[in-house]
Design an enzyme around this catalytic site. Structure first.
Site, PDB file in Angstrom:
ATOM      1  N   ARG A   1       0.820  -1.202   0.000  1.00  0.00           N
ATOM      2  CA  ARG A   1       0.000   0.000   0.000  1.00  0.00           C
ATOM      3  C   ARG A   1       0.866   1.268   0.000  1.00  0.00           C
ATOM      4  O   ARG A   1       0.506   2.290  -0.586  1.00  0.00           O
ATOM      5  CB  ARG A   1      -0.900  -0.032   1.231  1.00  0.00           C
ATOM      6  CG  ARG A   1      -1.879   1.090   1.320  1.00  0.00           C
ATOM      7  CD  ARG A   1      -2.982   0.749   2.313  1.00  0.00           C
ATOM      8  NE  ARG A   1      -3.899   1.870   2.448  1.00  0.00           N
ATOM      9  CZ  ARG A   1      -4.059   2.555   3.577  1.00  0.00           C
ATOM     10  NH1 ARG A   1      -3.375   2.209   4.654  1.00  0.00           N
ATOM     11  NH2 ARG A   1      -4.898   3.559   3.619  1.00  0.00           N
TER      12      ARG A   1
ATOM     13  N   ASP B   1      -4.160 -14.173  -3.298  1.00  0.00           N
ATOM     14  CA  ASP B   1      -4.863 -15.115  -4.181  1.00  0.00           C
ATOM     15  C   ASP B   1      -5.946 -14.368  -4.968  1.00  0.00           C
ATOM     16  O   ASP B   1      -6.077 -13.159  -4.830  1.00  0.00           O
ATOM     17  CB  ASP B   1      -5.470 -16.260  -3.358  1.00  0.00           C
ATOM     18  CG  ASP B   1      -6.375 -15.754  -2.240  1.00  0.00           C
ATOM     19  OD1 ASP B   1      -6.856 -14.604  -2.320  1.00  0.00           O
ATOM     20  OD2 ASP B   1      -6.609 -16.498  -1.273  1.00  0.00           O
TER      21      ASP B   1
ATOM     22  N   HIS C   1       0.550   4.614  -2.313  1.00  0.00           N
ATOM     23  CA  HIS C   1       0.400   5.973  -1.785  1.00  0.00           C
ATOM     24  C   HIS C   1       1.516   6.882  -2.276  1.00  0.00           C
ATOM     25  O   HIS C   1       1.298   8.055  -2.560  1.00  0.00           O
ATOM     26  CB  HIS C   1       0.392   5.952  -0.249  1.00  0.00           C
ATOM     27  CG  HIS C   1      -0.929   5.524   0.319  1.00  0.00           C
ATOM     28  ND1 HIS C   1      -1.364   5.886   1.573  1.00  0.00           N
ATOM     29  CD2 HIS C   1      -1.910   4.763  -0.197  1.00  0.00           C
ATOM     30  CE1 HIS C   1      -2.558   5.352   1.796  1.00  0.00           C
ATOM     31  NE2 HIS C   1      -2.906   4.667   0.749  1.00  0.00           N
TER      32      HIS C   1
ATOM     33  N   HIS D   1      -6.247  -5.624  -2.504  1.00  0.00           N
ATOM     34  CA  HIS D   1      -7.081  -5.848  -1.315  1.00  0.00           C
ATOM     35  C   HIS D   1      -7.330  -7.329  -1.049  1.00  0.00           C
ATOM     36  O   HIS D   1      -8.138  -7.671  -0.201  1.00  0.00           O
ATOM     37  CB  HIS D   1      -8.400  -5.076  -1.437  1.00  0.00           C
ATOM     38  CG  HIS D   1      -8.212  -3.585  -1.364  1.00  0.00           C
ATOM     39  ND1 HIS D   1      -9.225  -2.686  -1.562  1.00  0.00           N
ATOM     40  CD2 HIS D   1      -7.103  -2.835  -1.115  1.00  0.00           C
ATOM     41  CE1 HIS D   1      -8.752  -1.449  -1.442  1.00  0.00           C
ATOM     42  NE2 HIS D   1      -7.462  -1.514  -1.180  1.00  0.00           N
TER      43      HIS D   1
ATOM     44  N   ASN E   1      -3.059   7.934   5.866  1.00  0.00           N
ATOM     45  CA  ASN E   1      -1.831   7.275   6.315  1.00  0.00           C
ATOM     46  C   ASN E   1      -2.111   6.350   7.488  1.00  0.00           C
ATOM     47  O   ASN E   1      -1.299   5.513   7.823  1.00  0.00           O
ATOM     48  CB  ASN E   1      -0.821   8.316   6.797  1.00  0.00           C
ATOM     49  CG  ASN E   1      -1.248   8.904   8.132  1.00  0.00           C
ATOM     50  OD1 ASN E   1      -2.327   8.622   8.616  1.00  0.00           O
ATOM     51  ND2 ASN E   1      -0.415   9.709   8.709  1.00  0.00           N
TER      52      ASN E   1
HETATM   53  C1  HEM Z   1      -8.847   1.848  -5.982  1.00  0.00           C
HETATM   54  C2  HEM Z   1      -8.575   2.734  -5.065  1.00  0.00           C
HETATM   55  C3  HEM Z   1      -8.226   2.344  -3.670  1.00  0.00           C
HETATM   56  C4  HEM Z   1      -8.881   2.714  -2.549  1.00  0.00           C
HETATM   57  C5  HEM Z   1     -10.079   3.623  -2.459  1.00  0.00           C
HETATM   58  C6  HEM Z   1      -8.219   2.072  -1.440  1.00  0.00           C
HETATM   59  C7  HEM Z   1      -8.581   2.220  -0.132  1.00  0.00           C
HETATM   60  C8  HEM Z   1      -8.038   1.513   0.913  1.00  0.00           C
HETATM   61  C9  HEM Z   1      -8.451   1.646   2.283  1.00  0.00           C
HETATM   62  C10 HEM Z   1      -9.486   2.611   2.783  1.00  0.00           C
HETATM   63  C11 HEM Z   1      -7.745   0.744   3.014  1.00  0.00           C
HETATM   64  C12 HEM Z   1      -7.854   0.466   4.506  1.00  0.00           C
HETATM   65  C13 HEM Z   1      -6.981   1.360   5.314  1.00  0.00           C
HETATM   66  C14 HEM Z   1      -7.242   1.166   6.774  1.00  0.00           C
HETATM   67  O1  HEM Z   1      -8.397   1.055   7.193  1.00  0.00           O
HETATM   68  O2  HEM Z   1      -6.271   1.114   7.528  1.00  0.00           O
HETATM   69  C15 HEM Z   1      -6.877   0.067   2.109  1.00  0.00           C
HETATM   70  C16 HEM Z   1      -5.995  -0.922   2.469  1.00  0.00           C
HETATM   71  C17 HEM Z   1      -5.109  -1.503   1.611  1.00  0.00           C
HETATM   72  N1  HEM Z   1      -4.926  -1.170   0.300  1.00  0.00           N
HETATM   73 FE1  HEM Z   1      -6.094   0.013  -0.826  1.00  0.00          FE
HETATM   74  N2  HEM Z   1      -7.189   1.330  -1.905  1.00  0.00           N
HETATM   75  C18 HEM Z   1      -7.148   1.464  -3.261  1.00  0.00           C
HETATM   76  C19 HEM Z   1      -6.212   0.915  -4.113  1.00  0.00           C
HETATM   77  C20 HEM Z   1      -5.158   0.154  -3.700  1.00  0.00           C
HETATM   78  C21 HEM Z   1      -4.047  -0.215  -4.523  1.00  0.00           C
HETATM   79  C22 HEM Z   1      -3.829   0.257  -5.951  1.00  0.00           C
HETATM   80  C23 HEM Z   1      -3.248  -1.012  -3.773  1.00  0.00           C
HETATM   81  C24 HEM Z   1      -1.951  -1.649  -4.153  1.00  0.00           C
HETATM   82  C25 HEM Z   1      -1.755  -2.223  -5.302  1.00  0.00           C
HETATM   83  C26 HEM Z   1      -3.870  -1.136  -2.475  1.00  0.00           C
HETATM   84  C27 HEM Z   1      -3.398  -1.918  -1.461  1.00  0.00           C
HETATM   85  C28 HEM Z   1      -3.928  -1.961  -0.192  1.00  0.00           C
HETATM   86  C29 HEM Z   1      -3.485  -2.877   0.838  1.00  0.00           C
HETATM   87  C30 HEM Z   1      -2.427  -3.958   0.686  1.00  0.00           C
HETATM   88  C31 HEM Z   1      -4.216  -2.582   1.989  1.00  0.00           C
HETATM   89  C32 HEM Z   1      -4.110  -3.251   3.367  1.00  0.00           C
HETATM   90  C33 HEM Z   1      -3.175  -2.464   4.232  1.00  0.00           C
HETATM   91  C34 HEM Z   1      -2.941  -3.063   5.616  1.00  0.00           C
HETATM   92  O3  HEM Z   1      -3.334  -4.203   5.894  1.00  0.00           O
HETATM   93  O4  HEM Z   1      -2.321  -2.369   6.427  1.00  0.00           O
HETATM   94  N3  HEM Z   1      -5.024  -0.404  -2.464  1.00  0.00           N
HETATM   95  N4  HEM Z   1      -7.064   0.553   0.836  1.00  0.00           N
HETATM   96  C1  LIG Z   2       1.234   6.723  11.805  1.00  0.00           C
HETATM   97  C2  LIG Z   2       0.948   8.164  11.603  1.00  0.00           C
HETATM   98  O1  LIG Z   2       1.829   8.921  11.245  1.00  0.00           O
HETATM   99  N1  LIG Z   2      -0.301   8.554  11.802  1.00  0.00           N
HETATM  100  C3  LIG Z   2      -0.738   9.918  11.619  1.00  0.00           C
HETATM  101  C4  LIG Z   2      -1.667  10.022  10.416  1.00  0.00           C
HETATM  102  O2  LIG Z   2      -2.236  11.299  10.277  1.00  0.00           O
HETATM  103  C5  LIG Z   2      -2.989  11.730  11.375  1.00  0.00           C
HETATM  104  C6  LIG Z   2      -3.548  13.096  11.051  1.00  0.00           C
HETATM  105  O3  LIG Z   2      -4.357  13.036   9.935  1.00  0.00           O
HETATM  106  C7  LIG Z   2      -2.094  11.764  12.633  1.00  0.00           C
HETATM  107  O4  LIG Z   2      -2.871  12.113  13.751  1.00  0.00           O
HETATM  108  C8  LIG Z   2      -1.466  10.395  12.863  1.00  0.00           C
HETATM  109  O5  LIG Z   2      -0.548  10.449  13.921  1.00  0.00           O
END
Ligand code: HEM
Ligand SMILES: CC(=O)N[C@H]1CO[C@H](CO)[C@@H](O)[C@@H]1O
Ligand SMILES: *[C@@H]1O[C@H](CO)[C@@H](O)[C@H](O)[C@H]1NC(C)=O
Ligand SMILES: *[C@@H]1O[C@H](CO)[C@@H](O)[C@H](O)[C@H]1NC(C)=O
Ligand SMILES: *[C@@H]1O[C@H](CO)[C@@H](O)[C@H](O)[C@H]1NC(C)=O
Length: 321
Positions: free
Chosen positions: A62, A248, A66, A189, A93
């Site tokens: 991710r 997968d 970003h 995802h 973030n």
């Molecule tokens: C299509 C647009 C996308 C949106 C709106 C989106 C949104 C999000 C959101 C909201 C989360 C959860 C964050 C959280 O609750 O901590 C997430 C997690 C994640 N996203 Fe996306 N994402 C997108 C595209 C992508 C892309 C392009 C990748 C990489 C190729 C990606 C990889 C991941 C991964 C691996 C996680 C899990 C992170 C973790 O377990 O810490 N996402 N994404």
């Molecule tokens: C891990 C980290 O840096 N988290 C920051 C993400 O951004 C918010 C503000 O939007 C901070 O409060 C967190 O500390």
């Protein structure tokens, strides 16, 4: 040809040349001569770290997304400002983690070939190696990126989990990624977690009539209501329940069954092109997901890169030189 025409023509020629040099700035094996061990060094650090903490794979993937979506793949997501007005501190973030692995990789590289390998390339390599560590796809990573010097919290305008398909297609399109890339990369995802407040609107009072999101499978919604109470801000859900640590194709079968976690996942069914890709990828046997993922990751890795003499090779990934 008049002199002024000649100037115009040669300027055009120069511009074309520059564009070419820029797209040719990236290549597989860029460090082959200058730091032949670079890729091996990074891989060793990633494999060792993920052996201890396999869940780091998801945030590392991710992180590259970003980085690339804000100012291009220039390592700006790693920079830290004293006043905290950096990308790291922007709301999405929240769950970015694994920054230590980037520091460890960079430190190991600096020992062997100081000042050669950029932090933006380290991010690109780590994203690939983390997927290999999860027995996911592998691909040849183009390198040769250089690092930016700027990070700005106000520039973070990442796709949101509440986005509809029109917005997603437009935002990806602006960066040179098409409908297929959008679907394939959303397949990221298949690993990792998402937090309740990014989706509870789908479970409670979706349209103000105490209802849930009609695009979410109702049985699945009932299960999710057990995990996420309306005001829960801390619980994290597996985005691909049961195999959130395995790369997968099940993400696509979930989305096809209206069990995508976020509105942005569900939205992939709302456009004929993206829907067709979802259904095609959902096939466990004969799915092209792994190869497609590599292709789209390479494309994403080209967004707004600095090459040639642009930018710099940072010494520490957290601060410009
Ligand atoms: C299509 C647009 C996308 C949106 C709106 C989106 C949104 C999000 C959101 C909201 C989360 C959860 C964050 C959280 O609750 O901590 C997430 C997690 C994640 N996203 Fe996306 N994402 C997108 C595209 C992508 C892309 C392009 C990748 C990489 C190729 C990606 C990889 C991941 C991964 C691996 C996680 C899990 C992170 C973790 O377990 O810490 N996402 N994404
Ligand atoms: C891990 C980290 O840096 N988290 C920051 C993400 O951004 C918010 C503000 O939007 C901070 O409060 C967190 O500390
Ligand atoms: C950050 O970006 C915003 C919006 O583009 C701009 O107004 C602001 O001046 C930038 N801040 C810095 C420190 O460059
Ligand atoms: C999609 O979202 C955009 C921006 O959030 C909005 O302007 C547009 O009206 C939405 N389109 C549909 C079809 O809902
Ligand atoms: C649902 O939303 C409507 C409209 O916003 C509001 O009037 C109502 O109180 C909400 N119901 C619950 C249970 O939150």
């Amino acid at each position: 040809m008049t002199a002024s025409k000649l100037v115009v023509v040669s300027c055009l020629f120069l511009a074309l040349l520059l564009v070419q040099v820029n797209s040719q700035g990236l290549k597989v094996g860029f460090y082959g001569k200058t730091c032949p061990k670079a890729e091996g060094i990074v891989r060793k650090v990633v494999f060792a770290a993920m052996k201890k903490a396999p869940t780091l794979g998801a945030p590392l993937l991710r992180m590259f997304f970003h980085d690339c979506f804000v100012r291009g793949c220039d390592g700006s997501v790693l920079l830290e400002l004293k006043n905290k007005q950096d990308e790291k501190n922007a709301t999405p973030n929240l769950s970015l983690r694994g920054f230590g692995i980037i520091d460890d990789s960079k430190a190991a590289l600096e020992k062997v070939c100081p000042g050669i390998v950029s932090c933006s390339d380290v991010l690109a390599l780590i994203a690939r190696d983390a997927m290999v560590a999860l027995e996911g796809p592998s691909w040849e990573v183009e390198t040769g990126r250089r690092d930016g010097r700027v990070t700005n919290i106000s520039e973070v305008n990442l796709p949101s989990p509440f986005d509809n398909i029109t917005k997603l297609i437009t935002d990806f399109g602006t960066l040179g990624l098409d409908e297929k890339d959008l679907v394939v990369l959303s397949g990221g995802h298949t690993i990792g977690m998402g937090h309740c407040p990014l989706m509870t609107n789908r479970l409670y009072n979706f349209t103000g009539r105490g209802d849930s999101d009609p695009s979410l499978d109702s049985e699945y919604a009932a299960k999710l209501r057990l995990k996420c109470k309306p005001t829960d801000t801390t619980t994290a859900l597996e985005m691909d329940p049961g195999s959130f640590r395995t790369f997968d194709v099940s993400y696509f079968s979930l989305v096809a069954k209206r069990r995508g976690l976020f509105q942005s996942d569900a939205a992939l069914l709302d456009n004929s092109k993206t829907r067709a890709h979802v259904f095609k990828l959902a096939r466990t046997h004969g799915s092209t997901f792994f190869t497609d993922f590599g292709v789209s990751m390479v494309k994403m890795g080209r967004i707004g890169v600095l090459t040639g003499r642009a930018g710099e090779i940072r010494k520490s990934c957290r601060v410009p030189n």
